[in-house]
Write a protein that holds these residues in place. Structure first.
Motif, mmCIF file in Angstrom:
data_model
loop_
_atom_site.group_PDB
_atom_site.id
_atom_site.type_symbol
_atom_site.label_atom_id
_atom_site.label_comp_id
_atom_site.label_asym_id
_atom_site.label_seq_id
_atom_site.Cartn_x
_atom_site.Cartn_y
_atom_site.Cartn_z
ATOM 1 N N SER A 57 0.831 -1.207 0.000
ATOM 2 C CA SER A 57 0.000 0.000 0.000
ATOM 3 C C SER A 57 0.863 1.254 0.000
ATOM 4 O O SER A 57 0.580 2.219 -0.731
ATOM 5 N N ALA A 58 1.907 1.268 0.814
ATOM 6 C CA ALA A 58 2.822 2.410 0.823
ATOM 7 C C ALA A 58 3.514 2.550 -0.526
ATOM 8 O O ALA A 58 3.770 3.665 -1.007
ATOM 9 N N ASP A 59 3.809 1.426 -1.150
ATOM 10 C CA ASP A 59 4.417 1.395 -2.484
ATOM 11 C C ASP A 59 3.458 2.008 -3.507
ATOM 12 O O ASP A 59 3.831 2.893 -4.306
ATOM 13 N N GLY A 60 2.204 1.558 -3.500
ATOM 14 C CA GLY A 60 1.206 2.113 -4.424
ATOM 15 C C GLY A 60 0.964 3.591 -4.191
ATOM 16 O O GLY A 60 0.725 4.351 -5.136
ATOM 17 N N TYR A 61 1.035 4.012 -2.938
ATOM 18 C CA TYR A 61 0.883 5.432 -2.582
ATOM 19 C C TYR A 61 1.946 6.261 -3.298
ATOM 20 O O TYR A 61 1.651 7.303 -3.893
ATOM 21 N N TYR A 62 3.194 5.779 -3.256
ATOM 22 C CA TYR A 62 4.285 6.503 -3.919
ATOM 23 C C TYR A 62 4.130 6.476 -5.438
ATOM 24 O O TYR A 62 4.305 7.497 -6.115
ATOM 25 N N ARG A 63 3.808 5.327 -6.000
ATOM 26 C CA ARG A 63 3.755 5.208 -7.460
ATOM 27 C C ARG A 63 2.697 6.124 -8.068
ATOM 28 O O ARG A 63 2.882 6.660 -9.154
ATOM 29 N N ALA A 64 1.569 6.282 -7.374
ATOM 30 C CA ALA A 64 0.483 7.090 -7.912
ATOM 31 C C ALA A 64 0.725 8.583 -7.761
ATOM 32 O O ALA A 64 0.189 9.376 -8.530
ATOM 33 N N SER A 65 1.541 8.979 -6.773
ATOM 34 C CA SER A 65 1.652 10.403 -6.443
ATOM 35 C C SER A 65 3.068 10.956 -6.451
ATOM 36 O O SER A 65 3.259 12.170 -6.571
ATOM 37 N N GLY A 66 4.079 10.079 -6.273
ATOM 38 C CA GLY A 66 5.445 10.572 -6.117
ATOM 39 C C GLY A 66 5.728 11.087 -4.719
ATOM 40 O O GLY A 66 6.799 11.625 -4.454
ATOM 41 N N ARG A 67 4.767 10.914 -3.790
ATOM 42 C CA ARG A 67 4.943 11.341 -2.403
ATOM 43 C C ARG A 67 5.229 10.128 -1.523
ATOM 44 O O ARG A 67 4.678 9.047 -1.734
ATOM 45 N N ILE A 68 6.049 10.346 -0.499
ATOM 46 C CA ILE A 68 6.472 9.212 0.316
ATOM 47 C C ILE A 68 5.458 8.878 1.390
ATOM 48 O O ILE A 68 4.758 9.744 1.921
ATOM 49 N N SER A 69 5.371 7.602 1.687
ATOM 50 C CA SER A 69 4.568 7.105 2.792
ATOM 51 C C SER A 69 5.475 6.231 3.657
ATOM 52 O O SER A 69 6.671 6.111 3.391
ATOM 53 N N TYR A 90 11.744 -2.463 -3.693
ATOM 54 C CA TYR A 90 13.160 -2.294 -4.063
ATOM 55 C C TYR A 90 13.381 -2.595 -5.542
ATOM 56 O O TYR A 90 14.002 -1.815 -6.266
ATOM 57 N N LYS A 91 12.862 -3.721 -5.994
ATOM 58 C CA LYS A 91 13.058 -4.110 -7.400
ATOM 59 C C LYS A 91 12.368 -3.149 -8.355
ATOM 60 O O LYS A 91 12.890 -2.839 -9.424
ATOM 61 N N ASP A 92 11.182 -2.674 -7.971
ATOM 62 C CA ASP A 92 10.405 -1.812 -8.858
ATOM 63 C C ASP A 92 10.782 -0.340 -8.728
ATOM 64 O O ASP A 92 10.344 0.478 -9.541
ATOM 65 N N GLY A 93 11.561 0.013 -7.698
ATOM 66 C CA GLY A 93 12.059 1.383 -7.569
ATOM 67 C C GLY A 93 11.076 2.351 -6.945
ATOM 68 O O GLY A 93 10.781 3.400 -7.520
ATOM 69 N N SER A 94 10.567 2.011 -5.743
ATOM 70 C CA SER A 94 9.632 2.885 -5.041
ATOM 71 C C SER A 94 10.237 3.374 -3.731
ATOM 72 O O SER A 94 10.918 2.620 -3.030
ATOM 73 N N SER A 95 9.952 4.617 -3.393
ATOM 74 C CA SER A 95 10.420 5.196 -2.136
ATOM 75 C C SER A 95 9.393 4.966 -1.030
ATOM 76 O O SER A 95 8.218 5.277 -1.197
ATOM 77 N N LEU A 96 9.855 4.424 0.072
ATOM 78 C CA LEU A 96 9.068 4.321 1.300
ATOM 79 C C LEU A 96 10.044 4.048 2.440
ATOM 80 O O LEU A 96 11.201 3.680 2.208
ATOM 81 N N CYS A 150 18.054 10.829 -5.127
ATOM 82 C CA CYS A 150 18.645 10.020 -6.208
ATOM 83 C C CYS A 150 17.649 8.955 -6.664
ATOM 84 O O CYS A 150 16.483 9.230 -6.858
ATOM 85 N N ARG A 151 18.105 7.718 -6.837
ATOM 86 C CA ARG A 151 17.224 6.661 -7.350
ATOM 87 C C ARG A 151 16.256 6.220 -6.252
ATOM 88 O O ARG A 151 16.689 5.798 -5.173
ATOM 89 N N PRO A 152 14.940 6.296 -6.477
ATOM 90 C CA PRO A 152 13.971 5.928 -5.431
ATOM 91 C C PRO A 152 14.079 4.451 -5.063
ATOM 92 O O PRO A 152 14.085 3.580 -5.926
ATOM 93 N N ARG A 153 14.161 4.218 -3.767
ATOM 94 C CA ARG A 153 14.146 2.854 -3.244
ATOM 95 C C ARG A 153 13.816 2.900 -1.754
ATOM 96 O O ARG A 153 13.974 3.941 -1.120
ATOM 97 N N PRO A 154 13.388 1.786 -1.176
ATOM 98 C CA PRO A 154 12.971 1.807 0.228
ATOM 99 C C PRO A 154 14.142 1.860 1.198
ATOM 100 O O PRO A 154 15.261 1.439 0.884
ATOM 101 N N VAL A 155 13.856 2.348 2.404
ATOM 102 C CA VAL A 155 14.809 2.409 3.508
ATOM 103 C C VAL A 155 14.180 1.706 4.704
ATOM 104 O O VAL A 155 12.970 1.810 4.927
#
Length: 530
Positions: A57-69, A90-96, A150-155
């Motif tokens: 869900s946090a991943d989908g939140y970022y993909r749709a908006s570019g905002r972090i969750s 991580y593989k798909d390149g989402s920030s959360l 830089c490159r979006p990925r989870p922490v």
């Protein structure tokens, strides 16, 4: 001003100050102090049915908006459950940012109840992972900054649970570290020279272009030099695919127009592309020059004639200023062939006919989320993407069960947009509890279930390679009853008339709704693209 606060107070303020509006979690006793503080500070908290779903869900939140969750999970099993979602992001390149509880500091390394080495688990599937110690505010803020830079990925941030109720002194000062790569003027000049010398330039745009909002700059450059635009799967939407510049996707399930343009081009300009095996697909050779522009060094073993690292918009703008204007395109776009079966009225329904009918009823800016497998393939082949971040799928990891929780995140991040989920029965069975998340929170996602009763891509491979010895049936189930039992209104469609009526009713409904469309289990996705 120095303040005396509990660890939970400091961490919750750091999360809020990092721009988090919505956080997903699954309850755990040890993380309750932080939950209370997050509620008090005004962060919207959504309880998912499973920790994997919370991360999706946090991943989908970022993909749709570019905002972090963010995601909050408890010690031990709760945090281990999150690993699938973390690997997908991580593989798909989402920030959360995944925040996990850990056993108290004094018990770490003693094989205590629920203790597990989470940092070792998350190391290969995160950009950064830390165990916070004493500078709680700075460490949390740094983690969110790292996730979006830089490159979006989870922490991953691990917090020993004794820190929540300890008292700390904090002034809540924080200075963001914005490290900007200096523009290499010599490389810009060389890029301009190569473009001016090219007779058949082609632009390949990837997910990095979406994340950097580079669409307008890319379009200006292409218009000036007469270059068609092809995209990767996650890069779709950087240009309206009805536009004359748009030649489709490149690679596996790509378009013939993109493949022809690639094969005939003498210069490829790649913007924000990681060149995965799904894009390159063994079609790269040494007959053309390649200029790669990216936010950081490309790790793929591809020989570039020129590599530019830095802010995509700054680099593209400077190149555009210097290149010579060229007249028109060097290649014509051919009409796209329609897929077989999309107009079929057969019973059981063909999945491509059902998906085509759904897509025909949507607006250009509706957000479409898919689960993995044949559903993603059919939707990718049938859908035109007109706006960035409106076609969401697990493009690099292929995580089953991604679709429903990701659509929840997408809707919460874009409440003014219609969010449509197209899923299969295999993927939905993995995350049925998220129907309860929808109903409890009245999250208005429209679900179209392509129910063919089997694991479609597995069955297709079994039939082709092993002669269909096994069917991979998913058994008898009543998704309408299940959905209604979890508070989501539902209908079933078995023929074209019922399907058309059901699509109209679902899209026009108030609140979440599911349409169970019974489809032919023997229909196979076409090999290649269109």
């Amino acid at each position: 001003m120095i303040n005396s606060c509990s660890g939970a107070e400091i961490i919750s303020k750091a999360i809020k100050d990092s721009g988090v509006e919505t956080l997903f979690w699954y309850p755990g006793r040890e993380i309750l102090p932080l939950y209370h503080e997050l509620n008090d500070i005004g962060v919207s908290i959504i309880r998912s049915s499973h920790e994997q779903c919370a991360v999706h869900s946090a991943d989908g939140y970022y993909r749709a908006s570019g905002r972090i969750s963010s995601v909050l999970t408890s010690t031990g099993p709760g945090s281990v459950n999150a690993m699938m979602g973390l690997a997908c992001a991580y593989k798909d390149g989402s920030s959360l940012v995944l925040i996990t509880g850990q056993v108290p500091t004094s018990k770490i390394g003693t094989d205590a109840f629920e203790e597990v080495d989470l940092l070792s688990m998350t190391s290969p599937i995160t950009k950064k992972n830390i165990r916070v110690k004493d500078e709680l505010y700075r460490e949390i803020r740094d983690s969110f900054q790292q996730a979006v830079s830089c490159r979006p990925r989870p922490v991953h941030v691990e917090i020993p649970t004794d820190l929540f109720e300890q008292q700390y002194q904090s002034d809540f000062d924080y200075f963001e570290k914005n490290i900007k790569t200096k523009l290499d003027i010599d490389k810009i000049k060389l890029a301009i020279k190569l473009i001016n010398e090219s007779e058949r330039p082609l632009v390949l745009s990837g997910y990095g272009s979406i994340n950097s909002n580079s669409g307008n700059n890319i379009y200006s450059l292409c218009s000036k030099i007469g270059a068609p635009i092809v995209t990767t799967l996650p890069g779709r939407g950087i240009i309206d695919e009805d536009d004359d510049h748009a030649f489709g996707t490149l690679g596996v399930r790509g378009t013939k127009n993109s493949k022809i343009a690639f094969e005939k081009s003498d210069l490829l300009l790649s913007f924000g592309v990681k060149f995965s095996d799904r894009t390159s697909y063994d079609i790269f050779d040494n007959s053309k020059k390649i200029i790669d522009v990216n936010i950081d060094k490309n790790k793929r073993n591809i020989s570039f004639d020129l590599s530019l690292i830095g802010d995509l918009n700054e680099i593209i703008s400077n190149i555009t200023i210097g290149v010579l204007r060229k007249d028109g395109f060097w290649i014509n776009k051919n009409p796209v062939k329609k897929l077989d079966g999309i107009s079929s009225s057969s019973k059981p329904l063909k999945p491509q006919a059902a998906i085509f009918e759904i897509l025909q009823k949507l607006n250009k800016d509706d957000i479409v989320v898919t689960d993995t497998g044949s559903i993603t393939v059919w939707t990718h082949l049938l859908k035109k993407v007109h706006v960035p971040r409106t076609f969401i799928c697990s493009h690099s990891f292929g995580a089953m069960g991604f679709g429903l929780p990701a659509s929840i995140g997408a809707k919460l991040s874009k409440p003014d947009k219609r969010v449509v989920l197209i899923t299969g029965d295999g993927g939905l069975l993995m995350v049925l509890g998220e129907l309860l998340t929808l109903s409890e929170n009245n999250i208005d996602v429209k679900i179209f279930l392509i129910n063919n009763g089997v694991l479609g891509t597995i069955k297709q491979y079994e039939d082709a390679k092993f002669g269909g010895e096994y069917t991979f049936s998913l058994g008898k189930k009543d998704f309408v009853a299940i959905s209604e039992g979890l508070g989501v209104q539902a209908l079933r469609a078995e023929d074209k008339g019922e399907m058309k009526k059901g699509i109209k009713e679902t899209l026009g409904s108030t609140g979440p709704m599911l349409l169970d469309i019974l489809c032919n289990p023997n229909e196979k996705v076409p090999s290649g693209g269109i």
